[in-house]
Motif scaffolding. Structure first.
Motif, PDB file in Angstrom:
ATOM      1  N   ASP A 258       0.861  -1.192   0.000  1.00  0.00           N
ATOM      2  CA  ASP A 258       0.000   0.000   0.000  1.00  0.00           C
ATOM      3  C   ASP A 258       0.896   1.241   0.000  1.00  0.00           C
ATOM      4  O   ASP A 258       1.471   1.610   1.025  1.00  0.00           O
ATOM      5  N   VAL A 259       1.023   1.885  -1.153  1.00  0.00           N
ATOM      6  CA  VAL A 259       1.950   3.014  -1.302  1.00  0.00           C
ATOM      7  C   VAL A 259       1.628   4.144  -0.335  1.00  0.00           C
ATOM      8  O   VAL A 259       2.529   4.714   0.293  1.00  0.00           O
ATOM      9  N   ASN A 260       0.351   4.490  -0.205  1.00  0.00           N
ATOM     10  CA  ASN A 260      -0.013   5.602   0.688  1.00  0.00           C
ATOM     11  C   ASN A 260       0.332   5.305   2.137  1.00  0.00           C
ATOM     12  O   ASN A 260       0.833   6.167   2.865  1.00  0.00           O
ATOM     13  N   TRP A 261       0.073   4.077   2.563  1.00  0.00           N
ATOM     14  CA  TRP A 261       0.403   3.692   3.940  1.00  0.00           C
ATOM     15  C   TRP A 261       1.917   3.755   4.143  1.00  0.00           C
ATOM     16  O   TRP A 261       2.402   4.268   5.158  1.00  0.00           O
ATOM     17  N   LEU A 262       2.664   3.229   3.174  1.00  0.00           N
ATOM     18  CA  LEU A 262       4.126   3.232   3.285  1.00  0.00           C
ATOM     19  C   LEU A 262       4.672   4.662   3.327  1.00  0.00           C
ATOM     20  O   LEU A 262       5.601   4.958   4.085  1.00  0.00           O
ATOM     21  N   LYS A 263       4.073   5.563   2.534  1.00  0.00           N
ATOM     22  CA  LYS A 263       4.514   6.955   2.536  1.00  0.00           C
ATOM     23  C   LYS A 263       4.333   7.587   3.907  1.00  0.00           C
ATOM     24  O   LYS A 263       5.220   8.275   4.426  1.00  0.00           O
ATOM     25  N   ASN A 264       3.159   7.377   4.493  1.00  0.00           N
ATOM     26  CA  ASN A 264       2.885   7.958   5.808  1.00  0.00           C
ATOM     27  C   ASN A 264       3.809   7.396   6.880  1.00  0.00           C
ATOM     28  O   ASN A 264       4.370   8.135   7.694  1.00  0.00           O
ATOM     29  N   ALA A 265       3.952   6.065   6.867  1.00  0.00           N
ATOM     30  CA  ALA A 265       4.819   5.426   7.862  1.00  0.00           C
ATOM     31  C   ALA A 265       6.259   5.896   7.685  1.00  0.00           C
ATOM     32  O   ALA A 265       6.947   6.238   8.655  1.00  0.00           O
ATOM     33  N   ASN A 266       6.699   5.928   6.441  1.00  0.00           N
ATOM     34  CA  ASN A 266       8.058   6.349   6.144  1.00  0.00           C
ATOM     35  C   ASN A 266       8.329   7.781   6.606  1.00  0.00           C
ATOM     36  O   ASN A 266       9.352   8.070   7.233  1.00  0.00           O
ATOM     37  N   ALA A 267       7.402   8.669   6.289  1.00  0.00           N
ATOM     38  CA  ALA A 267       7.589  10.084   6.635  1.00  0.00           C
ATOM     39  C   ALA A 267       7.684  10.279   8.140  1.00  0.00           C
ATOM     40  O   ALA A 267       8.543  11.021   8.631  1.00  0.00           O
ATOM     41  N   ARG A 268       6.835   9.602   8.881  1.00  0.00           N
ATOM     42  CA  ARG A 268       6.825   9.825  10.329  1.00  0.00           C
ATOM     43  C   ARG A 268       8.021   9.178  11.016  1.00  0.00           C
ATOM     44  O   ARG A 268       8.605   9.741  11.933  1.00  0.00           O
ATOM     45  N   LEU A 269       8.393   8.000  10.579  1.00  0.00           N
ATOM     46  CA  LEU A 269       9.582   7.360  11.141  1.00  0.00           C
ATOM     47  C   LEU A 269      10.825   8.184  10.819  1.00  0.00           C
ATOM     48  O   LEU A 269      11.719   8.338  11.659  1.00  0.00           O
ATOM     49  N   SER A 270      10.865   8.740   9.600  1.00  0.00           N
ATOM     50  CA  SER A 270      11.997   9.561   9.183  1.00  0.00           C
ATOM     51  C   SER A 270      12.065  10.857   9.980  1.00  0.00           C
ATOM     52  O   SER A 270      13.121  11.246  10.468  1.00  0.00           O
ATOM     53  N   ASN A 271      10.924  11.530  10.117  1.00  0.00           N
ATOM     54  CA  ASN A 271      10.891  12.819  10.821  1.00  0.00           C
ATOM     55  C   ASN A 271      11.321  12.698  12.278  1.00  0.00           C
ATOM     56  O   ASN A 271      11.886  13.632  12.844  1.00  0.00           O
ATOM     57  N   LYS A 272      11.016  11.553  12.874  1.00  0.00           N
ATOM     58  CA  LYS A 272      11.358  11.352  14.285  1.00  0.00           C
ATOM     59  C   LYS A 272      12.678  10.603  14.461  1.00  0.00           C
ATOM     60  O   LYS A 272      13.021  10.183  15.566  1.00  0.00           O
ATOM     61  N   ASP A 273      13.422  10.453  13.354  1.00  0.00           N
ATOM     62  CA  ASP A 273      14.722   9.778  13.386  1.00  0.00           C
ATOM     63  C   ASP A 273      14.650   8.367  13.975  1.00  0.00           C
ATOM     64  O   ASP A 273      15.572   7.918  14.669  1.00  0.00           O
ATOM     65  N   CYS A 274      13.558   7.664  13.666  1.00  0.00           N
ATOM     66  CA  CYS A 274      13.444   6.264  14.089  1.00  0.00           C
ATOM     67  C   CYS A 274      14.090   5.395  13.006  1.00  0.00           C
ATOM     68  O   CYS A 274      13.494   4.438  12.494  1.00  0.00           O
ATOM     69  N   THR A 275      15.311   5.760  12.633  1.00  0.00           N
ATOM     70  CA  THR A 275      15.943   5.178  11.445  1.00  0.00           C
ATOM     71  C   THR A 275      16.825   3.963  11.756  1.00  0.00           C
ATOM     72  O   THR A 275      17.315   3.312  10.833  1.00  0.00           O
ATOM     73  N   GLU A 276      17.039   3.681  13.030  1.00  0.00           N
ATOM     74  CA  GLU A 276      17.912   2.552  13.368  1.00  0.00           C
ATOM     75  C   GLU A 276      17.135   1.258  13.545  1.00  0.00           C
ATOM     76  O   GLU A 276      17.722   0.185  13.616  1.00  0.00           O
ATOM     77  N   ASP A 277      15.805   1.377  13.621  1.00  0.00           N
ATOM     78  CA  ASP A 277      14.988   0.166  13.770  1.00  0.00           C
ATOM     79  C   ASP A 277      14.857  -0.538  12.418  1.00  0.00           C
ATOM     80  O   ASP A 277      14.718   0.122  11.381  1.00  0.00           O
ATOM     81  N   PRO A 278      14.889  -1.860  12.399  1.00  0.00           N
ATOM     82  CA  PRO A 278      14.757  -2.606  11.131  1.00  0.00           C
ATOM     83  C   PRO A 278      13.487  -2.247  10.368  1.00  0.00           C
ATOM     84  O   PRO A 278      13.464  -2.335   9.135  1.00  0.00           O
ATOM     85  N   LEU A 279      12.435  -1.845  11.074  1.00  0.00           N
ATOM     86  CA  LEU A 279      11.186  -1.492  10.412  1.00  0.00           C
ATOM     87  C   LEU A 279      11.396  -0.350   9.425  1.00  0.00           C
ATOM     88  O   LEU A 279      10.816  -0.347   8.332  1.00  0.00           O
ATOM     89  N   PHE A 280      12.214   0.612   9.797  1.00  0.00           N
ATOM     90  CA  PHE A 280      12.438   1.756   8.916  1.00  0.00           C
ATOM     91  C   PHE A 280      13.062   1.314   7.601  1.00  0.00           C
ATOM     92  O   PHE A 280      12.679   1.784   6.524  1.00  0.00           O
ATOM     93  N   VAL A 281      14.012   0.389   7.672  1.00  0.00           N
ATOM     94  CA  VAL A 281      14.653  -0.131   6.462  1.00  0.00           C
ATOM     95  C   VAL A 281      13.626  -0.869   5.610  1.00  0.00           C
ATOM     96  O   VAL A 281      13.557  -0.692   4.384  1.00  0.00           O
TER      97      VAL A 281
END
Length: 457
Positions: A258-281
């Motif tokens: 789901d592109v829209n869901w992935l965009k939202n999840a990606n943006a929020r994880l990125s904005n909050k620097d939750c970038t070290e969790d495997p989910l972000f990758v």
């Protein structure tokens, strides 16, 4: 008395030529009402304005402008329990003005003012108040610019979430909507301010109108900065990694296409620097595979940077900048690229990208502050003698001051930096003892490649 008679005569003459013939009573009553309104004699003006509105509703826009002021004056002195009738009347005045004079009335402002009046006076449920603000945003968001109203528009959704009437995803969506609008208004104010600041820095004469424009732009920037801080404070821990990761982890398998869901999840994880969790990758790679967008590329750049692969990170960041169309997001990417070059000591490249960030988002004061910092660090390398080396600090101070003016949220740190740089620059006694004179330009070498004028201290 003569002035009052002249006013009556003038308005009577003008009134005779309006498109729709008005009765003599309308002309006379309006003339008296407007005369009292101009003198802020609201006690006398109010009943006369009511009569004009009732008997000759389309006589003049001034009826509604003055009646609004008359009612607001009464609201300031009225007891809390007696305000409701006046509030309803004021809303009717706004709505009637919009109906009769749509070309001279901003829909977004009227609807947001109505919502704010109800909000301030506790009229309506949270759901009703939210819908009132949403009406303003949906029908004319360009003119829904009130900092106070934009905060309330978000605040209500958070409160409803806390009461169980909104889910967390809706809170995040509302935050994005309001923050984007605030940054848009910040950029407009900063764009108006930029050329006027340049005139000030060059000691050019400013007109009274330009001085007012500067004052208004700085007030707006300060108000929007306060609202942004309030928004982030209100969002608080609801948007930290401990909440975001479980929220998106539980749905990833079912939503990974789901592109829209992935965009939202990606943006929020990125904005909050939750970038070290495997989910972000996982989210970033899934999004990039389905749609190689700016946000997906930026996230992969963050992942590469976190793993220590700077070259790969810059490749993805540059791709993201090329793909991005949202100006604030483009500025964020350029700012990140600039930071990478700055950390490597490549100040010329860094400045180029900080300037690109400022072109996209003129209110990004932190970019000015970073440039100021690089100038200060280069003082010993970019001059031909001791005096010109120290003169670099004047340039650094100028950029730090710009940062404070376009972004009040960092004004304290930026002004401190400017004061520190000025302290390191040549002082009055140094100028007196040198061969340089106030107003003289000093060319600064090395990567800076700019000149700075000796100030008249």
């Amino acid at each position: 008395m003569k002035t009052r008679l002249l006013t009556l005569f003038t308005l009577a003459v003008l009134g005779s030529g309006v498109t729709k013939a008005q009765s003599g009573d309308c002309v006379t009553t309006a003339a008296l009402a407007y005369d009292d309104a101009k003198a802020k004699n609201w006690e006398s003006a109010y009943p006369a304005l009511q009569k004009v509105r009732k008997d000759c509703p389309d006589y003049s826009l001034a009826t509604y402008q003055y009646l609004e002021q008359a009612i607001e004056a009464q609201l300031k002195t009225e007891e809390e329990g007696d305000k409701k009738e006046l509030i309803n009347e004021l809303i009717e005045v706004w709505e009637q003005r919009l109906e009769l004079y749509p070309a001279k009335t901003k829909i977004g402002k009227v609807y947001s003012d109505i919502a704010q009046l109800k909000y301030d006076n506790g009229l309506g449920s949270k759901e009703e108040l939210y819908k009132a603000y949403d009406k303003a945003y949906q029908e004319d968001k360009d003119n829904f610019t009130s900092p106070k109203g934009l905060y309330a528009y978000f605040d209500l959704v958070v409160d409803m979430h806390d009461e169980g009437d909104r889910d967390l995803e809706e809170v995040f969506n509302q935050y994005d909507v309001v923050m984007e609008k605030i940054e848009e208004e910040e950029n407009k104010a900063a764009e108006r301010l930029a050329p006027l600041m340049e005139k000030q820095e060059n000691n050019e004469e400013l007109t009274a109108k330009e001085k007012t424009s500067i004052r208004n732009a700085e007030i707006n920037l300060e108000n929007y900065a306060m609202v942004k801080n309030a928004l982030n404070g209100k969002l608080g821990q609801r948007a930290d990694c401990d909440n975001l990761i479980p929220l998106y982890n539980k749905d990833f398998e079912s939503k990974k296409t789901d592109v829209n869901w992935l965009k939202n999840a990606n943006a929020r994880l990125s904005n909050k620097d939750c970038t070290e969790d495997p989910l972000f990758v996982q989210v970033s790679e899934a999004l990039y595979k389905l749609e190689p967008s700016a946000k997906a590329a930026f996230s992969l750049g963050q992942t590469a940077e976190a793993s220590g692969n700077g070259a790969k990170a810059l490749k993805y960041y540059n791709e993201a900048a090329e793909l991005e169309t949202n100006k604030s997001d483009k500025a964020r990417i350029y700012y990140r690229i600039a930071g990478n070059y700055k950390d490597k000591g490549q100040f010329g490249q860094a400045r180029s990208f900080y300037n690109k960030a400022l072109e996209a988002k003129p209110s990004l004061g932190s970019a000015y502050l970073q440039i100021a910092n690089m100038y200060a660090k280069s003082a010993n390398s970019c001059g031909t003698d001791t005096f010109s080396k120290r003169a670099v600090y004047w340039l650094a101070a100028d950029y730090a001051s710009r940062a404070a003016r376009v972004d009040p949220s960092i004004s304290s740190n930026a002004n401190q930096a400017a004061a520190s740089y000025k302290g390191l620059a040549p002082q009055k006694s140094d100028i007196f003892q040198s061969s340089y004179k106030p107003g003289q330009s000093i060319s600064l070498g090395c990567w800076i490649g700019q000149s700075v004028k000796v100030p008249n201290l």
